[in-house]
Write a protein that holds these residues in place. Structure first.
Motif, PDB file in Angstrom:
ATOM      1  N   PHE A   4     -29.020  -9.639 -26.652  1.00 36.47           N
ATOM      2  CA  PHE A   4     -29.286 -10.446 -25.449  1.00 36.47           C
ATOM      3  C   PHE A   4     -28.419 -10.001 -24.295  1.00 36.47           C
ATOM      4  N   ALA A   5     -27.121  -9.881 -24.662  1.00 33.21           N
ATOM      5  CA  ALA A   5     -26.167  -9.784 -23.570  1.00 33.21           C
ATOM      6  C   ALA A   5     -26.458  -8.380 -22.674  1.00 33.21           C
ATOM      7  N   ARG A   6     -27.061  -7.333 -23.844  1.00 34.35           N
ATOM      8  CA  ARG A   6     -27.499  -5.988 -23.210  1.00 34.35           C
ATOM      9  C   ARG A   6     -28.600  -6.219 -22.222  1.00 34.35           C
ATOM     10  N   ARG A   7     -29.256  -6.719 -22.779  1.00 36.65           N
ATOM     11  CA  ARG A   7     -30.651  -7.095 -22.005  1.00 36.65           C
ATOM     12  C   ARG A   7     -30.376  -7.551 -20.526  1.00 36.65           C
ATOM     13  N   GLN A   8     -29.358  -8.719 -20.616  1.00 33.99           N
ATOM     14  CA  GLN A   8     -28.754  -9.293 -19.206  1.00 33.99           C
ATOM     15  C   GLN A   8     -28.371  -8.165 -18.229  1.00 33.99           C
ATOM     16  N   LEU A   9     -27.482  -7.346 -19.286  1.00 33.59           N
ATOM     17  CA  LEU A   9     -26.856  -6.169 -18.274  1.00 33.59           C
ATOM     18  C   LEU A   9     -27.788  -5.482 -17.661  1.00 33.59           C
ATOM     19  N   SER A  10     -28.852  -4.846 -18.288  1.00 34.76           N
ATOM     20  CA  SER A  10     -29.858  -4.140 -17.956  1.00 34.76           C
ATOM     21  C   SER A  10     -30.464  -4.702 -16.877  1.00 34.76           C
ATOM     22  N   LEU A  54     -23.076 -16.039  -8.891  1.00 30.26           N
ATOM     23  CA  LEU A  54     -22.173 -15.330 -10.038  1.00 30.26           C
ATOM     24  C   LEU A  54     -23.006 -14.950 -11.250  1.00 30.26           C
ATOM     25  N   VAL A  55     -23.344 -13.791 -11.483  1.00 28.22           N
ATOM     26  CA  VAL A  55     -24.194 -13.378 -12.737  1.00 28.22           C
ATOM     27  C   VAL A  55     -23.436 -12.650 -13.635  1.00 28.22           C
ATOM     28  N   GLY A  56     -24.034 -12.395 -14.824  1.00 30.54           N
ATOM     29  CA  GLY A  56     -23.271 -11.614 -15.768  1.00 30.54           C
ATOM     30  C   GLY A  56     -23.773 -11.884 -17.154  1.00 30.54           C
ATOM     31  N   PRO A  57     -23.347 -11.041 -18.063  1.00 29.01           N
ATOM     32  CA  PRO A  57     -23.838 -11.803 -19.467  1.00 29.01           C
ATOM     33  C   PRO A  57     -23.016 -12.729 -19.921  1.00 29.01           C
ATOM     34  N   THR A  58     -23.875 -13.231 -21.099  1.00 34.27           N
ATOM     35  CA  THR A  58     -23.378 -14.431 -21.855  1.00 34.27           C
ATOM     36  C   THR A  58     -21.751 -13.981 -22.271  1.00 34.27           C
ATOM     37  N   ALA A  59     -21.066 -15.072 -22.405  1.00 37.60           N
ATOM     38  CA  ALA A  59     -19.893 -14.798 -22.894  1.00 37.60           C
ATOM     39  C   ALA A  59     -18.659 -14.256 -22.073  1.00 37.60           C
ATOM     40  N   VAL A  60     -19.123 -13.520 -20.985  1.00 39.17           N
ATOM     41  CA  VAL A  60     -18.174 -12.979 -20.173  1.00 39.17           C
ATOM     42  C   VAL A  60     -16.936 -14.013 -19.554  1.00 39.17           C
ATOM     43  N   GLY A  61     -17.615 -15.373 -19.358  1.00 36.52           N
ATOM     44  CA  GLY A  61     -16.698 -16.206 -18.936  1.00 36.52           C
ATOM     45  C   GLY A  61     -17.252 -16.611 -17.340  1.00 36.52           C
ATOM     46  N   LYS A  62     -18.385 -16.855 -17.196  1.00 36.38           N
ATOM     47  CA  LYS A  62     -18.829 -17.052 -15.714  1.00 36.38           C
ATOM     48  C   LYS A  62     -18.439 -18.587 -15.612  1.00 36.38           C
ATOM     49  N   SER A  63     -18.679 -19.408 -16.583  1.00 30.43           N
ATOM     50  CA  SER A  63     -18.573 -20.875 -16.421  1.00 30.43           C
ATOM     51  C   SER A  63     -17.058 -21.373 -15.663  1.00 30.43           C
ATOM     52  N   SER A  64     -16.233 -20.759 -16.510  1.00 28.35           N
ATOM     53  CA  SER A  64     -14.747 -21.208 -16.170  1.00 28.35           C
ATOM     54  C   SER A  64     -14.363 -20.426 -14.926  1.00 28.35           C
ATOM     55  N   VAL A  65     -14.630 -19.306 -14.537  1.00 25.94           N
ATOM     56  CA  VAL A  65     -14.428 -18.793 -13.158  1.00 25.94           C
ATOM     57  C   VAL A  65     -15.127 -19.484 -12.309  1.00 25.94           C
ATOM     58  N   TYR A 110     -32.465 -16.206   1.174  1.00 23.95           N
ATOM     59  CA  TYR A 110     -31.059 -16.635   1.574  1.00 23.95           C
ATOM     60  C   TYR A 110     -30.179 -15.691   2.111  1.00 23.95           C
ATOM     61  N   ASP A 111     -29.246 -16.150   2.854  1.00 30.82           N
ATOM     62  CA  ASP A 111     -28.037 -15.406   3.054  1.00 30.82           C
ATOM     63  C   ASP A 111     -27.225 -15.166   1.972  1.00 30.82           C
ATOM     64  N   LEU A 112     -27.449 -14.377   0.902  1.00 24.43           N
ATOM     65  CA  LEU A 112     -26.935 -14.182  -0.400  1.00 24.43           C
ATOM     66  C   LEU A 112     -25.803 -13.211  -0.688  1.00 24.43           C
ATOM     67  N   ARG A 113     -24.868 -13.727  -1.371  1.00 20.99           N
ATOM     68  CA  ARG A 113     -23.987 -12.706  -1.944  1.00 20.99           C
ATOM     69  C   ARG A 113     -23.647 -13.012  -3.450  1.00 20.99           C
ATOM     70  N   VAL A 114     -23.987 -11.716  -3.928  1.00 19.66           N
ATOM     71  CA  VAL A 114     -23.754 -11.877  -5.584  1.00 19.66           C
ATOM     72  C   VAL A 114     -22.521 -11.042  -5.979  1.00 19.66           C
ATOM     73  N   ALA A 115     -21.825 -11.757  -7.063  1.00 19.31           N
ATOM     74  CA  ALA A 115     -20.962 -11.164  -7.730  1.00 19.31           C
ATOM     75  C   ALA A 115     -21.484 -11.038  -9.159  1.00 19.31           C
ATOM     76  N   GLY A 116     -21.169  -9.758  -9.993  1.00 20.37           N
ATOM     77  CA  GLY A 116     -21.544  -9.755 -11.434  1.00 20.37           C
ATOM     78  C   GLY A 116     -20.249  -9.565 -11.908  1.00 20.37           C
ATOM     79  N   LEU A 117     -20.128 -10.375 -13.116  1.00 22.31           N
ATOM     80  CA  LEU A 117     -18.892 -10.457 -14.139  1.00 22.31           C
ATOM     81  C   LEU A 117     -19.214  -9.361 -15.101  1.00 22.31           C
ATOM     82  N   GLU A 118     -18.284  -8.226 -15.548  1.00 26.49           N
ATOM     83  CA  GLU A 118     -18.641  -7.611 -16.749  1.00 26.49           C
ATOM     84  C   GLU A 118     -17.018  -7.303 -17.460  1.00 26.49           C
ATOM     85  N   LEU A 119     -17.314  -7.044 -18.689  1.00 29.66           N
ATOM     86  CA  LEU A 119     -16.290  -6.560 -19.577  1.00 29.66           C
ATOM     87  C   LEU A 119     -16.395  -5.399 -20.328  1.00 29.66           C
TER      88      LEU A 119
END
Length: 303
Positions: free
Chosen positions: A264-270, A7-18, A186-195
């Motif tokens: 930083f969030a923008r750079r993460q997104l890019s 589970l990836v994505g920029p800071t503050a999108v709410g990754k941790s709680s999800v 790995y047998d990888l599956r990735v979800a990106g979180l965005e707002l």
RNA sequence: GGCGAGGUAGCUCAGUUGGCAGAGCACGCGACUGAAAAUCGCGGUGUCGACAGUUCGAUUCUGUCCCUCGCCA
């Protein structure tokens, strides 16, 4: 192949709680992919998982080092892979959660990190001082045109590293072609979180205020007193607190942290937008939890 | 009310001896190989306060007005 969810994505999108909810549903343990949460004592500023959260779901790769001791990408790669194997062996699912792009790829892809050499580096850095980055870039063009073409002539940091690797290994820096392949080990599956951008920025603003209220300034000073390496020292929030001209001017401080965090969030997104494996989800969607569970437990009908 | 300073990009300001308006920050996009929350690259910003005058041409000069700030009353 070991099955790995991420589970990836920029800071503050709410990754941790999800992630907590998701981990429970998947029978997973969380592997933090975060370059700063590895430092002990840096808790409020890195928004590290609380003891309560950790009691609910095991979290790995947190609190690995004292802030005075830098942790390198290569070390992180090693530790994270070990954690992944360990979790898998116990029959659980490793759930990678975080926003550090380079660290993510280091763990998941077959990237090799040639060793470093303090001496070589020092002499290269000295040459940057006197000759300028462009001169070294010109030299890189001769040694490894492919690498030179991908590094901007003004980017001293990356030029130095490329030359360092060439000198140490005797091989071109661009040898590591795994970089462009995005093929996971790995047998990888990735979800990106965005707002939506506006919403993300609002959440960043709120989060910075909350961090300040929870004692970021005090924490930063306490950590600084015990010593901080170059890496920990540049962590968002800590850096601004420690560099503040007027320590009592909370408004300016908050402003600076917010600005840096948005950047930083923008750079993460890019970074993550460039990764074709990421399947994006709207973090404000009420059905998010459901959608993520479907994405990770489905049988591979992924784009 | 008088005197002074000022009004130029979202913000802080520079500038044009009259000839297509420019920096930093912000913002958008991108790169990313042992510091990566780092480092670097590319990009657009606009009734130059308003109206009139002089001029081939005014953001620049002149006049009037409006607004902001400071000092004095």
């Amino acid at each position: 192949m070991t099955r790995v969810a991420a589970l990836v994505g920029p800071t503050a999108v709410g990754k941790s709680s999800v992630a907590l909810d998701l981990a429970e549903a998947l029978g997973a343990e969380i592997v933090s992919i975060d370059s700063m949460q590895v430092y002990r004592g840096m808790d409020v500023g890195t928004d590290k998982a609380t003891p309560e959260m950790r009691a609910r779901i095991p979290h790995h790769l947190l609190d690995l080092r004292d802030p005075a001791h830098d942790l390198t990408v290569a070390e992180f790669q090693h530790e994270a892979r070990a954690a992944i194997e360990d979790i898998a062996e116990r029959g659980r699912v490793p759930l990678l959660v975080g926003g550090s792009g380079l660290y993510f790829r280091a763990v998941v892809d077959d990237l090799a990190f040639p060793p470093r050499s303090a001496e070589v580096r020092a002499s290269l850095e000295e040459r940057v001082e006197i000759e300028g980055a462009e001169a070294l870039h010109a030299e890189l063009v001769g040694l490894d045109p492919t690498a030179a073409a991908k590094i901007e002539p003004g980017n001293a940091r990356r030029i130095v590293r490329a030359l360092e690797v060439i000198e140490i290994t005797g091989r071109p820096f661009s040898d590591n072609d795994a970089w462009d392949r995005y093929e996971s080990r790995y047998d990888l599956r990735v979800a990106g979180l965005e707002l939506p951008r506006e919403l993300l920025y609002e959440r960043i603003e709120e989060r910075v205020v909350a961090m300040l209220e929870r004692g970021l300034v005090e924490e930063a000073r306490a950590v600084a007193a015990t010593g901080m390496g170059t890496t920990a020292r540049q962590a968002l929030g800590y850096k601004q607190v420690l560099d503040a001209v007027d320590p009592d001017d909370t408004e300016t401080l908050a402003d600076e942290i917010v600005r840096a965090t948005k950047r930083f969030a923008r750079r993460q997104l890019s970074w993550f937008r460039a990764d074709p494996r990421v399947r994006w989800f709207d973090a404000s969607d009420p059905g998010l939890s459901q959608a993520l569970k479907a994405h990770f437990s489905g049988d591979g009908a992924v784009p």
